[in-house]
Structure formats: C-alpha cells, structure tokens
Design a protein around this motif. Structure first.
Motif, PDB file in Angstrom:
ATOM      1  N   GLY A   1      30.209  83.797 145.643  1.00 57.72           N
ATOM      2  CA  GLY A   1      29.012  84.104 146.402  1.00 57.72           C
ATOM      3  C   GLY A   1      28.863  83.185 147.604  1.00 57.72           C
ATOM      4  O   GLY A   1      29.650  82.248 147.789  1.00 57.72           O
ATOM      5  N   PRO A   2      27.834  83.432 148.426  1.00 59.96           N
ATOM      6  CA  PRO A   2      27.643  82.643 149.645  1.00 59.96           C
ATOM      7  C   PRO A   2      27.506  81.144 149.398  1.00 59.96           C
ATOM      8  O   PRO A   2      27.959  80.341 150.212  1.00 59.96           O
ATOM      9  N   SER A   3      26.931  80.756 148.283  1.00 60.13           N
ATOM     10  CA  SER A   3      26.736  79.324 148.031  1.00 60.13           C
ATOM     11  C   SER A   3      28.062  78.599 147.780  1.00 60.13           C
ATOM     12  O   SER A   3      28.140  77.385 147.939  1.00 60.13           O
ATOM     13  N   GLY A   4      29.102  79.323 147.424  1.00 58.19           N
ATOM     14  CA  GLY A   4      30.403  78.717 147.169  1.00 58.19           C
ATOM     15  C   GLY A   4      31.253  78.534 148.405  1.00 58.19           C
ATOM     16  O   GLY A   4      32.332  77.948 148.345  1.00 58.19           O
ATOM     17  N   LEU A   5      30.775  79.048 149.536  1.00 58.54           N
ATOM     18  CA  LEU A   5      31.565  78.969 150.767  1.00 58.54           C
ATOM     19  C   LEU A   5      31.404  77.606 151.424  1.00 58.54           C
ATOM     20  O   LEU A   5      30.520  77.389 152.237  1.00 58.54           O
ATOM     21  N   THR A   6      32.271  76.717 151.061  1.00 55.55           N
ATOM     22  CA  THR A   6      32.339  75.409 151.713  1.00 55.55           C
ATOM     23  C   THR A   6      33.692  75.312 152.405  1.00 55.55           C
ATOM     24  O   THR A   6      34.635  76.045 152.054  1.00 55.55           O
ATOM     25  N   GLY A   7      33.775  74.423 153.369  1.00 56.10           N
ATOM     26  CA  GLY A   7      35.049  74.230 154.053  1.00 56.10           C
ATOM     27  C   GLY A   7      36.148  73.847 153.084  1.00 56.10           C
ATOM     28  O   GLY A   7      37.273  74.341 153.154  1.00 56.10           O
ATOM     29  N   ARG A   8      35.813  72.978 152.154  1.00 53.60           N
ATOM     30  CA  ARG A   8      36.796  72.524 151.174  1.00 53.60           C
ATOM     31  C   ARG A   8      37.253  73.680 150.266  1.00 53.60           C
ATOM     32  O   ARG A   8      38.449  73.827 149.998  1.00 53.60           O
ATOM     33  N   ALA A   9      36.318  74.506 149.814  1.00 52.92           N
ATOM     34  CA  ALA A   9      36.682  75.636 148.942  1.00 52.92           C
ATOM     35  C   ALA A   9      37.581  76.630 149.678  1.00 52.92           C
ATOM     36  O   ALA A   9      38.538  77.162 149.110  1.00 52.92           O
ATOM     37  N   ILE A  10      37.270  76.872 150.936  1.00 57.95           N
ATOM     38  CA  ILE A  10      38.049  77.829 151.726  1.00 57.95           C
ATOM     39  C   ILE A  10      39.460  77.307 151.979  1.00 57.95           C
ATOM     40  O   ILE A  10      40.443  78.032 151.775  1.00 57.95           O
ATOM     41  N   THR A  11      39.570  76.054 152.405  1.00 58.01           N
ATOM     42  CA  THR A  11      40.906  75.515 152.692  1.00 58.01           C
ATOM     43  C   THR A  11      41.722  75.370 151.411  1.00 58.01           C
ATOM     44  O   THR A  11      42.939  75.574 151.429  1.00 58.01           O
ATOM     45  N   ARG A  12      41.066  75.045 150.302  1.00 58.51           N
ATOM     46  CA  ARG A  12      41.791  74.967 149.021  1.00 58.51           C
ATOM     47  C   ARG A  12      42.323  76.351 148.653  1.00 58.51           C
ATOM     48  O   ARG A  12      43.480  76.490 148.252  1.00 58.51           O
ATOM     49  N   GLU A  13      41.496  77.375 148.809  1.00 56.23           N
ATOM     50  CA  GLU A  13      41.917  78.751 148.507  1.00 56.23           C
ATOM     51  C   GLU A  13      43.078  79.161 149.415  1.00 56.23           C
ATOM     52  O   GLU A  13      43.997  79.853 148.975  1.00 56.23           O
ATOM     53  N   ALA A  14      43.033  78.738 150.675  1.00 59.23           N
ATOM     54  CA  ALA A  14      44.084  79.090 151.632  1.00 59.23           C
ATOM     55  C   ALA A  14      45.344  78.250 151.460  1.00 59.23           C
ATOM     56  O   ALA A  14      46.401  78.587 151.983  1.00 59.23           O
ATOM     57  N   GLY A  15      45.218  77.127 150.730  1.00 59.78           N
ATOM     58  CA  GLY A  15      46.364  76.257 150.530  1.00 59.78           C
ATOM     59  C   GLY A  15      46.745  75.471 151.773  1.00 59.78           C
ATOM     60  O   GLY A  15      47.922  75.232 152.028  1.00 59.78           O
ATOM     61  N   VAL A  16      45.721  75.097 152.550  1.00 56.90           N
ATOM     62  CA  VAL A  16      45.979  74.340 153.779  1.00 56.90           C
ATOM     63  C   VAL A  16      45.193  73.033 153.747  1.00 56.90           C
ATOM     64  O   VAL A  16      44.321  72.838 152.894  1.00 56.90           O
ATOM     65  N   ALA A  17      45.468  72.168 154.686  1.00 51.76           N
ATOM     66  CA  ALA A  17      44.787  70.878 154.775  1.00 51.76           C
ATOM     67  C   ALA A  17      43.291  71.077 154.978  1.00 51.76           C
ATOM     68  O   ALA A  17      42.861  72.004 155.676  1.00 51.76           O
ATOM     69  N   THR A  18      42.511  70.204 154.396  1.00 49.76           N
ATOM     70  CA  THR A  18      41.056  70.314 154.420  1.00 49.76           C
ATOM     71  C   THR A  18      40.486  70.375 155.831  1.00 49.76           C
ATOM     72  O   THR A  18      39.573  71.149 156.102  1.00 49.76           O
ATOM     73  N   GLY A  19      41.024  69.607 156.759  1.00 47.67           N
ATOM     74  CA  GLY A  19      40.475  69.561 158.108  1.00 47.67           C
ATOM     75  C   GLY A  19      40.879  70.713 159.012  1.00 47.67           C
ATOM     76  O   GLY A  19      40.373  70.841 160.128  1.00 47.67           O
TER      77      GLY A  19
END
Length: 194
Positions: free
Chosen positions: A27-45
């Motif tokens: 859901g919308p509350s789970g959309l953090t930069g860290r969650a997205i980059t972790r899902e994408a498998g890329v560096a946090t920044g």
C-alpha cells in the motif's frame, strides 16, 4: 546491489516497476525510497540521484503509468460493433486493473504531496487525467450510433460512472480482490442495460 559508478540500463523503468510491486503489496504507506530500491535490487541512493526526492519519483511514476494506460486504451473506440458492449468495456477496464493505474490514483489520494510535482514530472508534455474517461465516452458514442446503446443515453455520464466505479472498487477492495471483476461486470451491465 549495483556497484557504485556502474550505469544501470533502464533504471527508471526498473525503479517504477519496483515501486508498483511495493505499492500493490504494502500500500501507499509502504512506499519508501529504501523499500523501492531494495525491491529493484539497486543501491539505496539511486532513486534520489535520479529523481531528487521520493515525491518527485512518485509523480514521475504516476505520469509514466497514466500515459501507458492511455496508450493501451487508444483502440477502444475502434472496437465498436464487435463482441458485446459489456465485453468490450470489461476488456478496457481490465487494462486499467492490469496496469495498476487505479492503485496509483489511490497513491495520489494518500500522498497529496505528489500532486504539485506532476507538472514537473511532465516536463514539456501534458497529462490529461480524464483521457481514459474520454476514450470510454467516445467508444460509447460509437456504440450509440450503431444502436447498441440507447439513443437517449448520456454517454459522458456513463463513462464517468464506469471509471468512478472502477476507482471505488479498486480502492476499497484492492486489485486482487476475488470479487473485483465480478462486481465491475455487474456495474457495467447495470449501466448499459437500462
């Protein structure tokens, strides 16, 4: 994780796809930069390097997916006179469900801070938020000319009701609710078979 300094092809789409997965799962509350980059498998920044901040990224995601959904619906008016009206409408609504556009509309409601960023995300382009509704209306008008929709039907209102019902059902039941499509078919039938 991607090593520092290594270019990742299609990084925008990779991040967009990851954000959609997080949105659908958490859901919308789970959309953090860290969650997205972790899902994408890329560096946090990486997200911040490409988009500046999360709201700019989410606005760009919304614009990208809205434009994609509109392109998918472009041929709806050409379907007039084929199959049944209900089947054609359901097929078009399925494209909205499959494209997760309605879930993204819920994101805009949950995070109103992205709305002012939509203009920035568009750049020189335009986003017509009612484009899908207008395509449904155009399709219904074509069916009306063929006599498959009553001559006195208000096609613009029918289109608005269809899109509004799809939004309501998706936002209250979620994209994977077992009765979502069944309920939507009931709405379609009720609206066009009066």
């Amino acid at each position: 994780m991607s090593p520092r300094g290594v270019t990742i092809p299609e990084v925008r789409q990779q991040l967009f796809d990851a954000a959609e997965q997080v949105l659908l799962r958490e859901g919308p509350s789970g959309l953090t930069g860290r969650a997205i980059t972790r899902e994408a498998g890329v560096a946090t920044g990486l997200l911040h390097n490409h988009f500046g901040d999360l709201d700019s990224f989410l606005a760009a995601l919304f614009v990208d997916r809205a434009q994609t959904a509109t392109r998918r619906l472009q041929d709806l008016p050409t379907r007039a006179g084929t199959a049944t009206v209900a089947d054609n409408l359901m097929a078009a609504l399925e494209m909205l469900f499959a494209g997760n556009l309605l879930a993204l509309a819920g994101l805009a409601l949950a995070r109103p801070s992205i709305v002012p960023r939509l203009g920035e995300a568009l750049g020189e382009g335009t986003l017509e938020l009612d484009a899908g509704e207008r395509l449904f209306a155009t399709y219904l008008e074509a069916e009306q000319r063929l006599g498959r929709i009553p001559a006195d039907a208000d096609t613009a209102s029918l289109a608005l009701a269809l899109v509004g019902a799809a939004h309501q059902l998706l936002l209250t039941r979620g994209p994977h609710a077992p009765d979502l499509r069944e309920r939507m078919r009931c709405v379609v039938t009720a609206l066009i078979e009066r």
